[in-house]
Design a protein around this motif. Sequence first.
Motif, PDB file in Angstrom:
ATOM      1  N   ARG A  14      54.728  -6.024 -49.491  1.00  0.00           N
ATOM      2  CA  ARG A  14      54.193  -5.976 -48.138  1.00  0.00           C
ATOM      3  C   ARG A  14      52.672  -6.059 -48.062  1.00  0.00           C
ATOM      4  O   ARG A  14      52.117  -5.970 -46.976  1.00  0.00           O
ATOM      5  CB  ARG A  14      54.646  -4.694 -47.461  1.00  0.00           C
ATOM      6  CG  ARG A  14      54.258  -3.422 -48.180  1.00  0.00           C
ATOM      7  CD  ARG A  14      54.797  -2.237 -47.426  1.00  0.00           C
ATOM      8  NE  ARG A  14      54.529  -1.000 -48.123  1.00  0.00           N
ATOM      9  CZ  ARG A  14      54.973   0.182 -47.714  1.00  0.00           C
ATOM     10  NH1 ARG A  14      55.681   0.257 -46.603  1.00  0.00           N
ATOM     11  NH2 ARG A  14      54.707   1.267 -48.386  1.00  0.00           N
ATOM     12  N   ALA A  15      51.984  -6.231 -49.197  1.00  0.00           N
ATOM     13  CA  ALA A  15      50.526  -6.265 -49.182  1.00  0.00           C
ATOM     14  C   ALA A  15      50.030  -7.683 -48.932  1.00  0.00           C
ATOM     15  O   ALA A  15      49.330  -8.272 -49.755  1.00  0.00           O
ATOM     16  CB  ALA A  15      49.973  -5.713 -50.492  1.00  0.00           C
ATOM     17  N   LEU A  16      50.369  -8.249 -47.779  1.00  0.00           N
ATOM     18  CA  LEU A  16      50.016  -9.629 -47.477  1.00  0.00           C
ATOM     19  C   LEU A  16      48.510  -9.814 -47.384  1.00  0.00           C
ATOM     20  O   LEU A  16      47.979 -10.831 -47.820  1.00  0.00           O
ATOM     21  CB  LEU A  16      50.686 -10.067 -46.174  1.00  0.00           C
ATOM     22  CG  LEU A  16      50.416 -11.499 -45.711  1.00  0.00           C
ATOM     23  CD1 LEU A  16      50.826 -12.505 -46.779  1.00  0.00           C
ATOM     24  CD2 LEU A  16      51.145 -11.786 -44.406  1.00  0.00           C
ATOM     25  N   ASP A  17      47.801  -8.848 -46.818  1.00  0.00           N
ATOM     26  CA  ASP A  17      46.353  -8.990 -46.688  1.00  0.00           C
ATOM     27  C   ASP A  17      45.686  -9.060 -48.057  1.00  0.00           C
ATOM     28  O   ASP A  17      44.758  -9.847 -48.273  1.00  0.00           O
ATOM     29  CB  ASP A  17      45.779  -7.845 -45.855  1.00  0.00           C
ATOM     30  CG  ASP A  17      46.235  -6.473 -46.331  1.00  0.00           C
ATOM     31  OD1 ASP A  17      47.120  -6.419 -47.220  1.00  0.00           O
ATOM     32  OD2 ASP A  17      45.720  -5.460 -45.823  1.00  0.00           O
ATOM     33  N   CYS A  18      46.167  -8.242 -49.012  1.00  0.00           N
ATOM     34  CA  CYS A  18      45.637  -8.311 -50.380  1.00  0.00           C
ATOM     35  C   CYS A  18      46.035  -9.618 -51.055  1.00  0.00           C
ATOM     36  O   CYS A  18      45.232 -10.249 -51.758  1.00  0.00           O
ATOM     37  CB  CYS A  18      46.147  -7.135 -51.198  1.00  0.00           C
ATOM     38  SG  CYS A  18      45.662  -5.499 -50.598  1.00  0.00           S
ATOM     39  N   LEU A  19      47.275 -10.030 -50.855  1.00  0.00           N
ATOM     40  CA  LEU A  19      47.783 -11.235 -51.510  1.00  0.00           C
ATOM     41  C   LEU A  19      46.973 -12.468 -51.115  1.00  0.00           C
ATOM     42  O   LEU A  19      46.706 -13.338 -51.947  1.00  0.00           O
ATOM     43  CB  LEU A  19      49.255 -11.432 -51.154  1.00  0.00           C
ATOM     44  CG  LEU A  19      49.952 -12.653 -51.742  1.00  0.00           C
ATOM     45  CD1 LEU A  19      49.987 -12.578 -53.258  1.00  0.00           C
ATOM     46  CD2 LEU A  19      51.361 -12.785 -51.185  1.00  0.00           C
ATOM     47  N   HIS A 131      37.506  -0.733 -50.064  1.00  0.00           N
ATOM     48  CA  HIS A 131      38.793  -0.049 -50.239  1.00  0.00           C
ATOM     49  C   HIS A 131      39.962  -0.880 -49.764  1.00  0.00           C
ATOM     50  O   HIS A 131      41.113  -0.553 -50.064  1.00  0.00           O
ATOM     51  CB  HIS A 131      38.775   1.282 -49.475  1.00  0.00           C
ATOM     52  CG  HIS A 131      37.915   2.324 -50.124  1.00  0.00           C
ATOM     53  ND1 HIS A 131      37.956   3.642 -49.783  1.00  0.00           N
ATOM     54  CD2 HIS A 131      36.982   2.223 -51.108  1.00  0.00           C
ATOM     55  CE1 HIS A 131      37.089   4.316 -50.517  1.00  0.00           C
ATOM     56  NE2 HIS A 131      36.488   3.467 -51.318  1.00  0.00           N
ATOM     57  N   HIS A 132      39.723  -1.916 -48.984  1.00  0.00           N
ATOM     58  CA  HIS A 132      40.797  -2.763 -48.464  1.00  0.00           C
ATOM     59  C   HIS A 132      40.248  -4.161 -48.268  1.00  0.00           C
ATOM     60  O   HIS A 132      39.013  -4.379 -48.289  1.00  0.00           O
ATOM     61  CB  HIS A 132      41.356  -2.196 -47.154  1.00  0.00           C
ATOM     62  CG  HIS A 132      40.326  -1.953 -46.104  1.00  0.00           C
ATOM     63  ND1 HIS A 132      39.859  -2.955 -45.272  1.00  0.00           N
ATOM     64  CD2 HIS A 132      39.669  -0.822 -45.751  1.00  0.00           C
ATOM     65  CE1 HIS A 132      38.952  -2.459 -44.455  1.00  0.00           C
ATOM     66  NE2 HIS A 132      38.823  -1.170 -44.710  1.00  0.00           N
ATOM     67  N   PRO A 133      41.102  -5.157 -48.091  1.00  0.00           N
ATOM     68  CA  PRO A 133      40.628  -6.549 -47.994  1.00  0.00           C
ATOM     69  C   PRO A 133      39.604  -6.778 -46.895  1.00  0.00           C
ATOM     70  O   PRO A 133      38.702  -7.606 -47.055  1.00  0.00           O
ATOM     71  CB  PRO A 133      41.920  -7.335 -47.731  1.00  0.00           C
ATOM     72  CG  PRO A 133      42.983  -6.514 -48.355  1.00  0.00           C
ATOM     73  CD  PRO A 133      42.584  -5.092 -48.133  1.00  0.00           C
ATOM     74  N   GLY A 134      39.722  -6.048 -45.784  1.00  0.00           N
ATOM     75  CA  GLY A 134      38.758  -6.246 -44.704  1.00  0.00           C
ATOM     76  C   GLY A 134      37.348  -5.846 -45.063  1.00  0.00           C
ATOM     77  O   GLY A 134      36.384  -6.345 -44.473  1.00  0.00           O
ATOM     78  N   SER A 135      37.187  -4.945 -46.030  1.00  0.00           N
ATOM     79  CA  SER A 135      35.855  -4.483 -46.424  1.00  0.00           C
ATOM     80  C   SER A 135      35.463  -4.990 -47.814  1.00  0.00           C
ATOM     81  O   SER A 135      34.465  -4.527 -48.381  1.00  0.00           O
ATOM     82  CB  SER A 135      35.809  -2.952 -46.405  1.00  0.00           C
ATOM     83  OG  SER A 135      36.707  -2.398 -47.356  1.00  0.00           O
TER      84      SER A 135
END
Length: 636
Positions: A14-19, A131-135
């Motif tokens: 479910r980690a589409l943003d990371c993928l 810490h996450h793809p957005g940052s």
Amino acid sequence: MKHPLVSVIIPTFRALDCLKISLAEFLTEERCEVVVGLDGDRPDFRRALERHPVTLSVTERRQGACATTNLAAAQARGDYLLFCNDDMVPGPGWLDAMLRPAGPKTVVSAVCWEPGLIPAPPPHAVRDFGHHPGSFRRDDFFAAARREAAAVTEPGVNYPFMISRTLWDRVGGLDERFEPGSASDPDLFIRLALLDPAPEMVRARGAVFYHFASRSSIFAGGRVSLGWKLHRRHGRLMFRMKWGRMWEHRFGQAPAAEGWRGIKPGPEPPIAGGLWRRIWFGPRARHQVVRFGSGPGEAGGVREPEPWTGRTITIYVWGGLGNAVMALPMINAARAALGDRNVSLVLPGPEMARLVPEPGRLKNVKTAKDDGLLGVLQAAKADIALASLPYPRWRYGLLSVLGGARLRIGDAELRNPLLNRPVATGNRGSHLVERNLAMLEAIGLRRGEAAFDIPVNQRAREAVVCFLEKAGIGGKTAITGLHPGSGNPVRRWPEERFVELGRALVGQGRRIVVFGGPGEEGLAARAASGIGTRAVPFCADLETALAMIERCAAFIAADSGLAHCAAALGVPTLALMGPSDERMYRPYGPRVRVLTGKADCRPCYRPGRPVRCRHQRRICLDIGVEEALEGLGELA
């Protein structure tokens, strides 16, 4: 793509943003192909991946990380396989750094930097670049990786790691008894160490990956979910049962073979092994492979995903005539992809079957009214259960379970523990036709264009010609259809306004046919009488009504099933809607105009729920006759 040197295997859930970030970096390397293993089919992942030249290995429902990884690795074409998590981003020069020590008997690992949400065990290091793809600060990460990476190797093994195809085949992949995956890594590395001859396990310090702190494993600010704790405990229990004791090497260390030689792995424990998997994931799911696009520098485009074939599906339709019409595109798309003999329908009443092209070719067509519960359960026996919107969540869930469907699909907004495949079909502002089609993506079918294909019987056409001739209406005379009724009286435009509108249309030289559905004979007769001699009431079965609608030059109705039929047949349709949300329930077609009242309290209608209006009259249906005439004129 030419024969790739390295196949990158990325299992994901479910980690589409990371993928997306990970893919963007891997796909810049021409010596690599990317194989994404999707653990449970999801439309949002398919839409994102079809833009890239990747291979998608997907199971129809969740099977766990081990099975997903093994299935994806089986599709790889490279001489070397790189196994990487979906939340790991490769740094600059990673491939060259890992290929230098690589060989047919060598396992090469990389170094991971993590932002520090959880303790980073050696050889990983804390380096916070988001810490996450957005940052995520990609440029800063790449600059630091170039500055700090060292072109040296050291003993050790960890994810991500690269292994030759022959070595992976020898060790037999991940042990799926560890599903959903906890403790499968040390088990794999111990089995590698026990091979004869044993491969060398080294870590390339020049290959740096950024790891988003196990976001896909439900870490969040140091908090671990109960589900992850259960998985971890099961993995440790499984490891102890298999090997007789726990592993002793620390994270990142290569296991010493001496301490494990002579241990014969135990058989699969019935509770910790097969039963656990069956409870958590159900029976073995079907597998599908889709190759999107082509390799870098080659001509080609997105290949159409092959549907899940060889399976049976039961489609449940609930509600009235309008709901059945809105389900037709979904039904027709399923028939085209899976074959008529693999599709069964459960309909509310026998009249609904008149809307379906050649229903006799389907596996089963049952109606709750005529066939009862036993007949419905007979049709419910299928691999897949699917319901058109809107549906009663508990009744549908129970029937799908009793029918034995392994894949029970439902809208994500209508959550029900009996349904095991929630699909995000869109928000409440999306039309039900489109949301129904979106549910097909859960079984790998493209939604395509909405095709209703409502059949019109030739005998019914002849009956309409006879009726019009008796009414003094010639074959070339244009007629306008009015339907003042509706299955639910709260959705009806006032009868007197239909009469006034009919008189205005007669004044324009039109001939009027006033339609009446079951139980609406009196309403149709009153309206036709009020309009005058150039209007005629018409009440008939659905087949004949469809033929009469087809004959109309325009059709004006309240929020009714016949309005949906007219729009689906391509007849210019003016729908007068009040308490219903026109974004979801309007007649769907290329020549439709919808008028609504201006009440700020609308929409208030929900299927299966009574409408409690606080106004003395329904101001949501306060649509003027002149406004209706203007709307009809816009359809011309």
